[in-house]
Design a protein around this motif. Structure first.
Motif, PDB file in Angstrom:
ATOM      1  N   UNK A  84       1.165 -58.604  68.177  1.00 46.67           N
ATOM      2  CA  UNK A  84       2.738 -58.580  68.448  1.00 46.67           C
ATOM      3  C   UNK A  84       3.295 -59.681  69.000  1.00 46.67           C
ATOM      4  N   UNK A  85       4.490 -60.296  68.599  1.00 46.01           N
ATOM      5  CA  UNK A  85       5.028 -61.151  69.285  1.00 46.01           C
ATOM      6  C   UNK A  85       6.437 -60.592  69.608  1.00 46.01           C
ATOM      7  N   UNK A  86       7.058 -61.155  70.558  1.00 40.46           N
ATOM      8  CA  UNK A  86       8.279 -60.497  71.051  1.00 40.46           C
ATOM      9  C   UNK A  86       8.974 -61.523  71.766  1.00 40.46           C
ATOM     10  N   UNK A  87      10.336 -61.898  71.443  1.00 44.71           N
ATOM     11  CA  UNK A  87      11.104 -62.715  71.966  1.00 44.71           C
ATOM     12  C   UNK A  87      12.170 -61.865  72.634  1.00 44.71           C
ATOM     13  N   UNK A  88      12.127 -62.464  74.027  1.00 46.77           N
ATOM     14  CA  UNK A  88      12.800 -61.603  75.237  1.00 46.77           C
ATOM     15  C   UNK A  88      13.842 -62.318  75.856  1.00 46.77           C
ATOM     16  N   UNK A  89      15.195 -61.770  75.922  1.00 50.87           N
ATOM     17  CA  UNK A  89      16.148 -62.431  76.888  1.00 50.87           C
ATOM     18  C   UNK A  89      16.425 -61.346  77.828  1.00 50.87           C
TER      19      UNK A  89
END
Length: 369
Positions: free
Chosen positions: A245-250
């Motif tokens: 699972x890849x997650x883009x986080x801000x």
């Protein structure tokens, strides 16, 4: 440590298979009991299961007879440590029965994650929450209990968040996931729905992430958890990737943080070091400075599949900082997470004297006698 007998509920499914793979030759645990649905019960495991992993099915496991999902039928054969790989509907019905039978139920299901006295645990993040289990009625009446690990997308995320929350505090968080098809189990998503496509909906996934992050990063206050005071917004997408699972986080912090301080927080994060847990990665969070990493194909097996990989750390024009995090969803995000929970429970002595009620001294003495 003495090897303990364990059983697996839902043993024929994808997470059940991953439990078998990870527990095979484990130095602390030995599989002695497998259970599945009525259509599999009574068959040899090799006959009942369509093995899908990239390592061979162990011959001794393949020859074991699959048992019914009923603790009463197991009698003396039922081990007191149960790894549960059930869907939420069946877990809601079955897991309490095993806890009531005096078993430690170490669950991968979402059914009881948000129940007040059930620990939701990632050991590097909140191992102290395991003390909640002592307040459970099952623990008092039978000596059994339920412990859960989080959703597969929440685990990799909170590993990266924990050292940041400790040092800088989290005010708000935005995350968009790209989740592998193995997270849907087998047979999972139909090929014509996912090949060459992105499905921007996974039932209940966004709600789970938003709730579970709050509990995982919350503070223990007696017999309850005070949820993290932060705003969390999640978008969850299914993508045509097998595992990882890849997650883009801000993220917006309560205290200003420099790039060097964030990298130091990740590199120094090793809360389980020195406990010598077989499944614990030496570095639970690994930073990759390459401009195009992490990637599922290249990075999902870091720390034998138990580490989170972070990369692309840069300033965010909307919040403070943004980065990408990757984790293996069926190892760290499922079976491996539960196995590490069991190892921590063993170190804490909470796998001792299972089946011995804690709520009544006379009752305890009667059982011990």
């Amino acid at each position: 440590m003495e090897r303990r007998k364990v059983g697996i509920l839902g043993a024929t499914g994808m997470v059940g298979q991953r439990f078998i793979q990870l527990l095979n030759n484990h130095p602390w645990f030995e599989i002695t009991w497998l259970a599945a649905s009525d259509r599999s019960a009574g068959k040899a495991y090799a006959e009942a299961c369509k093995w899908k992993l990239d390592t061979p099915l162990p011959a001794n496991i393949g020859a074991m007879t699959v048992q019914p999902n009923v603790p009463e039928l197991a009698k003396d054969d039922l081990p007191k440590i149960i790894f549960a790989a059930l869907d939420a509907e069946h877990a809601r019905e079955l897991e309490p029965k095993f806890a009531a039978a005096g078993c430690a139920v170490i669950s991968n299901s979402s059914a009881f994650r948000m129940v007040e006295d059930v620990p939701l645990v990632v050991p590097e993040v909140n191992a102290g929450h395991l003390d909640l289990l002592e307040a459970q009625a099952w623990r008092k009446n039978s000596g059994g209990y339920i412990v859960t690990n989080p959703n597969c997308s929440a685990i990799g995320l909170v590993l990266a968040l924990k050292p940041l929350e400790e040092r800088f505090g989290i005010e708000s968080l935005f995350v968009s996931t790209m989740q592998a098809v193995s997270g849907a189990g087998y047979p999972g998503v139909a090929s014509l729905d996912i090949l060459g496509n992105v499905v921007p909906f996974i039932k209940n996934e966004e709600e789970k992430m938003q709730e579970e992050v709050g509990k995982l990063l919350g503070r223990s206050r007696g017999n309850r958890i005070e949820m993290l005071d932060a705003k969390v917004s999640a978008h969850c997408n299914r993508v045509p990737v097998e595992d990882g699972h890849t997650e883009c986080v801000s993220i917006k912090f309560r205290k200003k943080a420099t790039r060097e301080e964030i990298l130091a927080a990740w590199s120094e994060f090793a809360p389980l070091r020195g406990q010598h847990l077989p499944s614990a990665p030496e570095h639970p969070v690994e930073f990759d400075s390459s401009v195009d990493r992490p990637q599922p194909r290249l990075d999902r097996m870091r720390g034998h599949g138990m580490a989170s990989t972070v990369g692309r750390l840069r300033e965010c024009p909307l919040l403070d900082w943004k980065f990408v995090v990757l984790s293996h969803n069926t190892i760290r995000g499922a079976a491996g997470a539960a196995l590490l929970n069991a190892e921590v429970l063993a170190r804490m002595g909470k796998l001792d004297k299972l089946g011995v009620p804690t709520g009544n001294a006379a009752q305890r003495q009667a059982v011990l006698a």
